[in-house]
Design a protein around this motif. Sequence first.
Motif, PDB file in Angstrom:
ATOM      1  N   ARG A  24      33.312  59.549  77.069  1.00 31.55           N
ATOM      2  CA  ARG A  24      32.711  59.674  75.696  1.00 31.55           C
ATOM      3  C   ARG A  24      31.486  60.461  76.210  1.00 31.55           C
ATOM      4  O   ARG A  24      30.579  60.735  75.383  1.00 31.55           O
ATOM      5  CB  ARG A  24      32.329  58.171  75.539  1.00 31.55           C
ATOM      6  N   GLU A  25      31.167  60.510  77.332  1.00 30.27           N
ATOM      7  CA  GLU A  25      29.715  61.115  77.733  1.00 30.27           C
ATOM      8  C   GLU A  25      30.059  62.758  77.500  1.00 30.27           C
ATOM      9  O   GLU A  25      28.994  63.610  77.208  1.00 30.27           O
ATOM     10  CB  GLU A  25      29.355  61.075  79.192  1.00 30.27           C
ATOM     11  N   HIS A  26      31.251  63.428  77.535  1.00 29.56           N
ATOM     12  CA  HIS A  26      31.481  64.797  77.400  1.00 29.56           C
ATOM     13  C   HIS A  26      31.431  65.186  76.080  1.00 29.56           C
ATOM     14  O   HIS A  26      31.719  64.357  75.034  1.00 29.56           O
ATOM     15  CB  HIS A  26      32.951  65.230  77.868  1.00 29.56           C
ATOM     16  N   LYS A  27      31.004  66.459  75.735  1.00 27.37           N
ATOM     17  CA  LYS A  27      31.175  67.111  74.353  1.00 27.37           C
ATOM     18  C   LYS A  27      31.693  68.402  74.030  1.00 27.37           C
ATOM     19  O   LYS A  27      31.984  68.938  75.462  1.00 27.37           O
ATOM     20  CB  LYS A  27      29.557  67.255  73.959  1.00 27.37           C
ATOM     21  N   CYS A  28      32.201  68.626  73.065  1.00 28.49           N
ATOM     22  CA  CYS A  28      32.919  69.690  72.920  1.00 28.49           C
ATOM     23  C   CYS A  28      32.027  71.062  73.361  1.00 28.49           C
ATOM     24  O   CYS A  28      30.832  71.127  73.205  1.00 28.49           O
ATOM     25  CB  CYS A  28      33.133  69.905  71.479  1.00 28.49           C
ATOM     26  N   VAL A  29      32.587  71.894  73.955  1.00 26.95           N
ATOM     27  CA  VAL A  29      32.096  72.926  74.588  1.00 26.95           C
ATOM     28  C   VAL A  29      31.876  74.121  73.628  1.00 26.95           C
ATOM     29  O   VAL A  29      30.823  74.840  73.912  1.00 26.95           O
ATOM     30  CB  VAL A  29      33.163  74.015  75.799  1.00 26.95           C
TER      31      VAL A  29
END
Length: 510
Positions: A24-29
């Motif tokens: 959940r901490e990752h975001k779309c590149v």
Amino acid sequence: MCQVGEDYGEPAPREPPPAPRPSREHKCVKCKEAQPVVVIRAGDAFCRDCFKAFYIHKFRAMLGKNRLIFPGEKVLLAWSGGPSSSSMVRQVLEGLSQDSAKRLRFVPGVIFIDEGAACGRSPEERAKTLAEVKPILQAIGFPWHVVALEEVFSLPPSVLRCSSQEPAAPDGAYKAAVDNFLQQQHVLGAGGGPGLAHGEEPLPQPRAQSAWDLQSLVRPPAAAQTEALSHLFCSVRTLTAKEELLQTLRVHLILHVARAHGYSKVMTGDSCTRLAIKLMTNLALGRGAFLAWDTGFSDERHGDVVVVRPMREHTLKEVAFYNRLFSVPSVFTPAVDTKAPEKASIHRLMEAFILRLQIQFPSTVSTVYRTSEKLAKAPRDGPAAGTCGPRCLLCMCTLDVDTADSATAFGVQTASHLSQIQSPTPLTETGTPQGLCCSPGGASRREDPQACIAEQLCYGCRVNMKDLPSLEPLPPYILAEAQLRTQRAWVLAELRDCLIEDSEDEVGQS
């Protein structure tokens, strides 16, 4: 070289850990805001909307970069029901919609080939597949053609003739055609519709059809043709030759349908992964001289009909994710190699090799694919364009075998093979094989008909023909075209001999 998994007294290395799932901490590149739902490569996590935009951009960029499809052209979409071709049809369908930012301007049609007889399927199984195919074609709304593979036995010999190819369009012709199309569309008004040139009819809109109407539009194949096709594939010894023969017949049938209905382009759904496998397979089959035609974006070997591959930048992983996320329907149809072991054919062996190597080295497919982009389409006899020399009888590529050169290993091998073959074709009263006249200079003599056909085949097709013990099961249009080419060659040889004799007589008299 060390082999992965072999026992040399030490334990085999462990399998690489799976790629970490996006947390959940990752975001779309791409947008840096939404939560990612798909990871294409290591570190490339996309959200749903960005992945769709990325996928569509690949398809549109491939068409826009090459600029081979002009506005108003009729394009036949070769749909097999598989994931890649289904995704290609969806891209075209969305590109022609009113909501598209840059709408496609060609007129599409769809073709589906029923290959059940070649795969040994029963009539009930084939009917069940057609029942799954027809609702999808009905929902698409394009003009569609459902053709059985048995119809190759009713094709004319002209299918195997290379039509005259139009000269390459000069620089700026595509932009001028687009501007002219936009002006005509503006004059015609909103009633013209997308993808229409002057005088073209609007695209057919999806309409409700009953199951009885759809059933009546598909002509069932004749029982004699179905039996002939089954006998043809049962007579082929190896699975490798069966797959090559099936691909050849499929191309001939698509080419005939395209010419009969006025399509100038044919789109296929070959993905990046499939093209990488095909490149290595063709090298193993001795088709290295035609890699640029078999794996490139465009294939102009047929002259008037050009085959294009707009899905060649998409990997199978991307196609699978796109079809899953956006509910692209597909139909599973068993092929000749379904449930076959890994070493059953060169195609299966090369596919397993590439995919297994891709797991260990994720850049394998990309490396092989980028190699295919560097191949040039140059004629064998020189860079002269527009020359149409001798063509292979089956794949219709320029012949890559010198018949006069018997010093090579292939020449010796071919001569030895043909000398051991016994003619399986019945003979006429004059001793000539029925359906084929292989006597040069008009003199009748016994000669194997396979030798006549082998002289008109490229190296790869000659190797595959060795697994067909008899010529009798072949479709009639192949035998008729082989006979016509042989007779034409004999007439030209006789004329050349007569001219040589006349010139020698003139020299002697002078």
